[in-house]
Design an enzyme around this catalytic site. Structure first.
Site, short mmCIF file in Angstrom:
data_model
loop_
_atom_site.label_atom_id
_atom_site.label_comp_id
_atom_site.label_asym_id
_atom_site.label_seq_id
_atom_site.Cartn_x
_atom_site.Cartn_y
_atom_site.Cartn_z
CE LYS A 80 62.16 65.20 38.67
NZ LYS A 80 61.35 64.54 39.71
CG ASP A 81 57.22 64.29 39.16
OD1 ASP A 81 58.14 63.47 39.35
OD2 ASP A 81 57.17 65.40 39.73
NE ARG A 128 65.81 57.86 36.66
CZ ARG A 128 66.77 58.74 36.94
NH1 ARG A 128 67.98 58.57 36.46
NH2 ARG A 128 66.51 59.78 37.70
NE ARG A 129 67.66 60.60 40.57
CZ ARG A 129 66.96 61.64 40.98
NH1 ARG A 129 66.43 61.65 42.20
NH2 ARG A 129 66.80 62.70 40.19
NE ARG A 146 58.30 60.46 48.65
CZ ARG A 146 57.01 60.66 48.88
NH1 ARG A 146 56.31 59.81 49.62
NH2 ARG A 146 56.39 61.72 48.37
NE ARG A 152 64.03 65.09 47.49
CZ ARG A 152 63.85 64.89 46.19
NH1 ARG A 152 64.43 63.84 45.60
NH2 ARG A 152 63.12 65.72 45.49
CB CYS A 241 56.40 53.97 40.99
SG CYS A 241 57.44 55.35 41.51
#
Length: 299
Positions: A80-81, A128-129, A146, A152, A241
């Site tokens: 995903k990165d 996105r979230r 982050r 987190r 991004c």
């Protein structure tokens, strides 16, 4: 034979690299693997949003430099990165079997998005979230969050803690800290995951045939087909991004996949969704068709 493998230094990255090494040794017992830990720019800068400093590619930059210079033979990433378009001379050679690709609401107070009170504070640094949450619950206050997963999670217990944060299920499960009392997966209909979420990727130099032959043996084809249907959507848009973009493919039988896609603007004012189905070996074509339909809706 020695294989030098670059990885980030985070606990999750090391666990994922160990999984790759275990798989390699299952197929090639004679191989020796040397882990080369790397601190990336994305790891060093934790007080700014990724989209302000260069995006997720900052988690790959230093690893890919070592690949290109020949210092290492492979680099391990969370897929995903990985941007859709890679530096010239590099390619994704294989993926391991996908873990749970869903996003997850993590909260010590509430058990679902619906339970969050009006004006609740939720932490995420993913565009996105953020835009999906705003579409579902425009009353929520979204704040940046982050750091590595444990950092987190610690914020949920800190002073002025948010009511909830959003993390990837796959990372929590690989770390062995998925807690059913506080971790609540979101359906892919509610929040379409990031392309490649839950998947470990193995990157190599394009001209390294020896590594190509080795990686071919450990490549998990069912997950590979899904990743193709997801990542080609990124390639088409070459999104930054700052672009809310999502792609998630899943099997509906042994040979047919269903793929959900989302593309929008940074503010979340315009979000386009589309779903396609097709043969698993035609993932790239499925993604391109969906991208063309979504792009046509934009104009």
């Amino acid at each position: 034979m020695l294989i030098r493998i670059a990885t980030r230094r985070s606990r999750l990255a090391v666990i994922q690299t160990d999984l790759v090494i275990k798989k390699l040794k299952n197929f090639f017992p004679h191989i020796n693997c040397e882990i080369v830990p790397v601190i990336t720019t994305g790891d060093r800068i934790t007080d700014k949003n990724l989209y302000d400093i260069g995006g997720k590619a900052l988690f790959l930059k230093e690893l890919e430099e070592k690949l290109l210079t020949g210092e290492v033979d492979l680099a391990i990433h969370s897929l995903k990165d990985v941007p859709g378009i890679l530096p010239v001379g590099l390619e994704i050679a294989a993926v391991l079997e996908r873990e749970d690709p869903r996003d997850c609401l993590v909260s010590y107070k509430y058990k679902s998005l619906n339970e969050l009170p009006n004006g609740a504070i939720i932490g995420t640094s993913s565009v996105r979230r953020k835009v999906i949450l705003q579409k579902i619950r425009p009353d929520l206050k979204i704040i940046p969050c982050r750091g590595n997963i444990q950092t987190r999670l610690d914020k949920l217990s800190s002073d002025n803690a948010p009511d909830a944060i959003i993390l990837a299920c796959g990372g929590l499960k690989r770390l062995g800290i998925f807690d059913e009392k506080h971790c609540f997966p979101l359906t892919v209909d509610t929040m379409i995951p990031s392309a490649g979420q839950g998947t470990i990727a193995i990157e190599k130099r394009s001209d390294d045939q020896k590594m190509a032959d080795i990686c071919k043996e450990i490549n998990h084809l069912p997950s590979w087909y899904l990743s193709q249907a997801e990542r080609e959507f990124l390639v088409y848009f070459d999104a930054s991004c700052k672009t809310p973009i999502a792609a998630h493919a899943e099997y509906i039988d042994e040979s047919i996949i269903k793929a959900r896609y989302m593309y929008g603007d940074f503010e979340g004012n315009c979000l386009e969704f589309h779903t396609e189905t097709g043969d698993k070996i035609c993932g790239k074509e499925i993604a391109i068709k969906a991208a063309e339909i979504i792009e046509a809706k934009k104009y």
